[in-house]
Scaffold this active site. Structure first.
Site, PDB file in Angstrom:
ATOM      1  N   LYS A   1       0.879  -1.181   0.000  1.00 14.72           N
ATOM      2  CA  LYS A   1       0.000   0.000   0.000  1.00 14.72           C
ATOM      3  C   LYS A   1       0.910   1.224   0.000  1.00 14.72           C
ATOM      4  O   LYS A   1       1.448   1.609   1.036  1.00 14.72           O
ATOM      5  CB  LYS A   1      -0.881  -0.035   1.251  1.00 14.72           C
TER       6      LYS A   1
ATOM      7  N   GLU B   1       9.859   1.903  10.677  1.00 17.41           N
ATOM      8  CA  GLU B   1      10.892   2.923  10.428  1.00 17.41           C
ATOM      9  C   GLU B   1      10.179   4.268  10.460  1.00 17.41           C
ATOM     10  O   GLU B   1       9.410   4.586   9.545  1.00 17.41           O
ATOM     11  CB  GLU B   1      11.563   2.686   9.077  1.00 17.41           C
TER      12      GLU B   1
ATOM     13  N   CYS C   1      14.000  11.137   6.482  1.00 17.54           N
ATOM     14  CA  CYS C   1      13.918  10.727   7.890  1.00 17.54           C
ATOM     15  C   CYS C   1      15.260  10.872   8.591  1.00 17.54           C
ATOM     16  O   CYS C   1      15.324  11.145   9.781  1.00 17.54           O
ATOM     17  CB  CYS C   1      13.430   9.300   7.985  1.00 17.54           C
TER      18      CYS C   1
ATOM     19  N   GLU D   1       9.585  17.074  14.416  1.00 24.29           N
ATOM     20  CA  GLU D   1      10.067  16.777  13.063  1.00 24.29           C
ATOM     21  C   GLU D   1       9.339  17.696  12.084  1.00 24.29           C
ATOM     22  O   GLU D   1       8.124  17.592  11.919  1.00 24.29           O
ATOM     23  CB  GLU D   1       9.787  15.311  12.708  1.00 24.29           C
TER      24      GLU D   1
HETATM   25  P1  NAD Z   1       2.445   8.736   7.200  1.00 28.32           P
HETATM   26  O1  NAD Z   1       2.648   7.986   8.463  1.00 28.32           O
HETATM   27  O2  NAD Z   1       1.435   9.817   7.173  1.00 28.32           O
HETATM   28  O3  NAD Z   1       2.026   7.747   6.026  1.00 28.32           O
HETATM   29  C1  NAD Z   1       2.828   6.634   5.668  1.00 28.32           C
HETATM   30  C2  NAD Z   1       1.934   5.562   5.076  1.00 28.32           C
HETATM   31  O4  NAD Z   1       1.044   5.089   6.081  1.00 28.32           O
HETATM   32  C3  NAD Z   1       1.058   6.020   3.921  1.00 28.32           C
HETATM   33  O5  NAD Z   1       1.017   5.008   2.943  1.00 28.32           O
HETATM   34  C4  NAD Z   1      -0.304   6.195   4.576  1.00 28.32           C
HETATM   35  O6  NAD Z   1      -1.380   6.037   3.676  1.00 28.32           O
HETATM   36  C5  NAD Z   1      -0.273   5.060   5.580  1.00 28.32           C
HETATM   37  N1  NAD Z   1      -1.199   5.219   6.708  1.00 28.32           N
HETATM   38  C6  NAD Z   1      -1.634   6.353   7.288  1.00 28.32           C
HETATM   39  N2  NAD Z   1      -2.489   6.066   8.300  1.00 28.32           N
HETATM   40  C7  NAD Z   1      -2.572   4.712   8.384  1.00 28.32           C
HETATM   41  C8  NAD Z   1      -3.265   3.806   9.227  1.00 28.32           C
HETATM   42  N3  NAD Z   1      -4.074   4.234  10.204  1.00 28.32           N
HETATM   43  N4  NAD Z   1      -3.109   2.477   9.028  1.00 28.32           N
HETATM   44  C9  NAD Z   1      -2.295   2.029   8.060  1.00 28.32           C
HETATM   45  N5  NAD Z   1      -1.621   2.830   7.208  1.00 28.32           N
HETATM   46  C10 NAD Z   1      -1.745   4.169   7.372  1.00 28.32           C
HETATM   47  O7  NAD Z   1       3.893   9.259   6.787  1.00 28.32           O
HETATM   48  P2  NAD Z   1       4.258  10.231   5.568  1.00 28.32           P
HETATM   49  O8  NAD Z   1       3.843  11.607   5.953  1.00 28.32           O
HETATM   50  O9  NAD Z   1       3.774   9.608   4.301  1.00 28.32           O
HETATM   51  O10 NAD Z   1       5.859  10.108   5.558  1.00 28.32           O
HETATM   52  C11 NAD Z   1       6.716  10.930   6.269  1.00 28.32           C
HETATM   53  C12 NAD Z   1       7.167  10.270   7.558  1.00 28.32           C
HETATM   54  O11 NAD Z   1       7.862   9.059   7.271  1.00 28.32           O
HETATM   55  C13 NAD Z   1       8.156  11.114   8.346  1.00 28.32           C
HETATM   56  O12 NAD Z   1       7.829  11.066   9.714  1.00 28.32           O
HETATM   57  C14 NAD Z   1       9.493  10.423   8.122  1.00 28.32           C
HETATM   58  O13 NAD Z   1      10.475  10.636   9.103  1.00 28.32           O
HETATM   59  C15 NAD Z   1       9.070   8.990   8.033  1.00 28.32           C
HETATM   60  N6  NAD Z   1      10.089   8.182   7.358  1.00 28.32           N
HETATM   61  C16 NAD Z   1      10.887   7.357   8.117  1.00 28.32           C
HETATM   62  C17 NAD Z   1      11.901   6.608   7.502  1.00 28.32           C
HETATM   63  C18 NAD Z   1      12.814   5.730   8.324  1.00 28.32           C
HETATM   64  O14 NAD Z   1      13.516   4.921   7.749  1.00 28.32           O
HETATM   65  N7  NAD Z   1      12.825   5.839   9.645  1.00 28.32           N
HETATM   66  C19 NAD Z   1      12.086   6.686   6.130  1.00 28.32           C
HETATM   67  C20 NAD Z   1      11.252   7.531   5.391  1.00 28.32           C
HETATM   68  C21 NAD Z   1      10.247   8.274   6.020  1.00 28.32           C
END
Ligand code: NAD
Length: 503
Positions: free
Chosen positions: A191, A266, A300, A397
């Site tokens: 997804k 992550e 991230c 962040e």
């Molecule tokens: P997000 O958490 O809003 O969304 C990530 C994914 O989760 C999307 O596909 C979204 O549709 C899905 N999602 C949202 N709510 C959900 C739920 N209730 N159940 C299941 N899936 C759900 O994150 P974002 O804004 O897309 O990405 C940015 C974030 O990702 C930042 O916090 C960044 O630090 C983090 N990130 C971390 C790493 C790492 O390796 N630690 C790498 C890249 C990004």
């Protein structure tokens, strides 16, 4: 035509088919719109122009995909590791062959600059090759003989898994999560993030054209609260590999509780780069700038807090400001561009809200702090000075091209500030004092630390964070630990005494 115009024309040509057909799901080797027929529109962060419609899936689509992954699992689990290795290498070859299409699609869909996305396909291909080569040994175990038994261990793939990815560098991150799952023998339901669906679709097409059997990798688009949630709750999905925000990770843990989901997270970061006065300051400056202003700061592992030794702070900040003011903001397909637009209005609003928060808290905006242009989601690279660790800009962040700088007098003070946040993903330490480096890294709360270096990934090393930055590690054999179950088998070597009851 300029390089930019040529690139725009080529990108439009690559994306034309998505404009026509939309981004469909891929389930059991077939294209499928959402079963409800629902779609949502995907817009470019450059000018808000329409890019494509996308299947807006719900629990019924996730059901179909989980069934397909479940049905395909025994076949994929039972083919030899050598065969899996061949298929994964063919996927890597095909990714490399479509590098331009992937790079251009990623730029227009996410706003990331071409200078970085040019390497997205190569990095994705590397991820596949790395885990392809490990596929034949994925089940290897140990022999642990005891006086009466030959104990052996082996690993088996856990089953169909769900992979949920964010919108920052979505292509690279999808390969990073999916390649080890496939190498381990798991089947996948992916997804991708709703803001950046295009390269996930290209990737699953590549995989099937390279010979991956239908149903081994299924793609379901949609929003987190419906498709994402249904995936995390599905009983046929045995584990969830998630990359995204810390608060979403927490929701997923709750959603997966009823089906006892194994999770790998992550998550976010507020990573410190700590510069001591004995460091190579020229290199520290280059690295600090690169780690926060590359990839639009939507990274991230970004070094979003700069902790400077007070003895060098004034000079370092003056040089930093001059460089930041010089960073080129522009169209992501312009080869000169260093920072493109942020992904979406929602995220733009979040990032720019910190300009007022900084001022309210008493920090100064040394440069940036404004929008660039009046269409698209462009933000000037921003530098906050005069901050203290209790301010929101030093703890939260922001996930944009925004750097918060703080100063310290002693090593202990630097450590206390570095560890004062809820996150613990990466840390960067600049010093030429070896003993200090060892002492400091030993006490720094982070899953990954670089000394006198920016973040340089090496695939055999563990990738992941501590505290609110994550649970579990990727890379090397750690990925297989997540996607596989350990199994112990004890074989009697003779006629050892078995206790007799009722004899
Ligand atoms: P997000 O958490 O809003 O969304 C990530 C994914 O989760 C999307 O596909 C979204 O549709 C899905 N999602 C949202 N709510 C959900 C739920 N209730 N159940 C299941 N899936 C759900 O994150 P974002 O804004 O897309 O990405 C940015 C974030 O990702 C930042 O916090 C960044 O630090 C983090 N990130 C971390 C790493 C790492 O390796 N630690 C790498 C890249 C990004």
């Amino acid at each position: 035509m300029s390089d930019l115009q040529t690139n725009i024309a080529r990108a439009e040509a690559h994306l034309a088919r998505f404009r026509d057909t939309g981004v469909l799901n891929r389930i059991g080797g077939a294209d499928r719109p959402a079963l409800s027929g629902a779609t949502f529109d995907n817009h470019s962060p450059v000018d808000e122009g329409f890019l494509c419609s996308v299947a807006r899936s719900d629990a019924t689509d996730i059901d179909a995909a989980a069934d397909a992954a479940h049905d395909a699992f025994p076949g994929w689990r039972d083919i030899t590791g050598t065969e899996r290795k061949k298929i994964l290498h063919r996927i890597a070859d095909a990714i490399e062959a479509r590098a331009e299409e992937i790079a251009f699609a990623e730029c227009l869909d996410t706003g990331q600059a071409l200078r970085f996305m040019q390497k997205a396909a190569l990095r994705g291909a590397e991820n596949f090759r790395f885990f392809a080569d490990r596929a034949p040994g994925a089940r290897d175990g140990q022999s642990l003989p005891s006086p009466t038994l030959m104990n052996v261990t082996t690993r088996v793939p856990i089953g169909p898994v769900g992979v949920i990815t964010p919108w920052n560098t979505p292509f690279m991150l999808s390969t990073w999560k999916i390649a080890p799952a496939l190498a381990a023998g798991c089947t996948v339901v992916h997804k991708p993030a709703e803001f950046s669906p295009i390269t996930a679709r290209i990737l699953v097409e590549i995989a099937e054209e390279a010979g991956l059997p239908p149903g081994v990798w299924n793609l379901v688009n949609g929003f987190g609260e419906d498709a994402g949630r249904a995936l995390t709750e599905h009983p046929k999905i045995k584990a969830i590999a998630f990359v995204g925000e810390s608060k979403t990770g927490s929701m997923i843990m709750k959603q997966g509780a009823d089906t006892l989901k194994r999770v790998h997270f992550e998550l976010g970061g507020k990573n410190p780069v700590v510069v001591f006065d004995d460091a190579d300051l020229d290199r520290a400056l280059d690295a600090a700038i690169f780690m926060i202003y590359s990839l639009n700061g939507e990274r991230c592992t970004s070094s979003s807090r700069l902790l400077l030794h007070s003895t060098i702070a004034d000079d370092f900040l003056a040089r930093l400001k001059a460089r930041v003011e010089n960073i080129r903001v522009g169209h992501p397909l312009d080869p000169q561009t260093e920072i493109g637009p942020l992904i979406h209005k929602t995220h733009f609003d979040k990032v720019t809200s910190y300009f007022d928060i900084a001022k309210q808290d008493g920090a100064q905006i040394a440069c940036g702090g404004n929008r660039v242009g009046d269409t698209g989601w462009f933000v000037a690279p921003t530098l906050f000075t005069g901050a203290t660790q209790d301010m929101r800009i030093a703890n939260e962040e922001i996930f944009g091209p925004v750097l918060t700088t703080l100063t310290f007098d002693t090593e202990d003070e630097a450590l206390e500030m570095a560890n004062a946040v809820e996150y613990g993903l990466t840390g960067y330490v600049w010093t030429n004092d070896l003993t200090r480096a060892l002492r400091f890294t030993n006490r720094l709360e982070a899953g990954m630390i670089w000394v006198n270096s920016e973040n340089v990934r090496h695939l055999p090393t563990p990738f992941g964070g501590v505290k609110a930055s994550g649970i579990g590690r990727d890379g090397g054999d750690w990925s297989f630990e997540f996607y596989m179950e350990q199994k112990h088998i004890g074989l009697a070597t003779g006629q050892h005494h078995i206790p007799q009851l009722g004899a």
